[in-house]
Design a protein around this motif. Structure first.
Motif, short mmCIF file in Angstrom:
data_model
loop_
_atom_site.label_atom_id
_atom_site.label_comp_id
_atom_site.label_asym_id
_atom_site.label_seq_id
_atom_site.Cartn_x
_atom_site.Cartn_y
_atom_site.Cartn_z
N ASN A 268 10.41 18.95 29.74
CA ASN A 268 9.38 18.54 28.77
C ASN A 268 9.64 17.14 28.24
OD1 ASN A 268 7.62 20.82 28.73
ND2 ASN A 268 9.15 21.96 27.57
N GLY B 214 7.94 15.87 25.14
CA GLY B 214 6.49 15.76 25.25
C GLY B 214 6.02 14.75 26.27
N ARG B 215 6.96 13.97 26.82
CA ARG B 215 6.57 12.97 27.82
C ARG B 215 6.42 13.56 29.21
NH1 ARG B 215 10.15 10.60 24.36
NH2 ARG B 215 11.94 11.12 25.67
N GLY B 216 6.98 14.74 29.42
CA GLY B 216 6.87 15.40 30.71
C GLY B 216 7.80 14.81 31.75
N ARG C 133 2.86 17.18 32.40
CA ARG C 133 3.22 17.71 31.08
C ARG C 133 2.68 19.14 30.94
NH1 ARG C 133 1.25 12.54 30.61
NH2 ARG C 133 2.63 10.98 29.66
N TYR C 134 3.20 19.83 29.96
CA TYR C 134 2.63 21.08 29.46
C TYR C 134 2.81 22.30 30.37
CZ TYR C 134 0.25 17.39 26.88
OH TYR C 134 -0.03 16.25 26.16
#
Length: 210
Positions: A129, A132-134, A164-165
């Motif tokens: 992750n 949050g930048r992936g 991401r995600y």
């Protein structure tokens, strides 16, 4: 070959190269590679033959649950053993173990580190992750040379994506062996490609920048 042709993978010879696999399989392999790199790169850098390396490994083994047992097992496999006084001397760098024991200490350390990382999937999730930048995913198309010539797609190229995600679900799918979920995740990833996304349902390799 149209995108629809990928629904019948192998019809035109793509399966002649065993390295051409569905993206869900390649993604699982890439995650395993990332996990192995994380275990190694986050581990102790000093060689076990140095005082610093020896002390660091012994400290890890003595302070983490299961470490003493892992060391005793590795020593037993090497046909050796160590009493408490010897363990203390090794831990404080007061005595350098014999080569066979040094190898057993190193084996026990890496075995325990791998076990601890694998027991906490959140470590890999956080790594992928990346705040949050992936993670960058590099998608390599299948080897076209094995495909029947009229059906080749020689214009396909390596496609980089910043993804991401999806990593929490991907790691869960890896740890539980949920290949159906891994396929769903792969479909989500390649959906971010252009209209030719179907050409990357099957790939030759997936690289993760993590």
């Amino acid at each position: 070959m149209s995108t629809d042709g990928w629904k019948n993978f192998g019809q035109y010879g793509a399966d002649r190269d065993r390295g051409n696999v569905h993206g869900k399989v390649a993604l699982g392999r890439a995650l395993e590679d990332a996990l192995e790199r994380m275990i190694i790169e986050g581990g102790i850098k000093s060689p076990p033959s140095t005082r610093r390396g020896l002390m660091a490994r012994m400290r890890y083994l003595m302070e983490h649950r299961g470490g003493r047992e892992a060391l005793a097992e590795a020593l037993a496999d090497a046909g050796s053993s160590a009493n408490p006084a010897t363990l203390r001397a090794w831990r404080h760098g007061l005595r350098m173990p014999r080569p066979v024991n040094l190898e057993a200490i190193d084996t026990a350390y890496w075995t325990l580190r791998a076990r601890n990382v694998l027991a906490n999937p959140q470590i890999l999730k956080d790594h992928l992750n990346n705040g949050g930048r992936g993670t960058k995913v590099e998608i390599h198309p299948i080897n076209q040379q094995v495909v029947d010539e009229p059906r080749r797609r020689d214009n396909l190229r390596i496609r980089p994506l910043q993804v991401r995600y999806v990593w929490d679900e991907a790691v869960d799918a890896l740890t539980t062996g949920d290949i159906t979920k891994m396929e769903e995740i792969w479909d989500d990833i390649i959906a971010d490609l252009d209209s030719d996304w179907g050409a990357y349902t099957y790939v030759s390799h997936i690289g993760l920048g993590a």
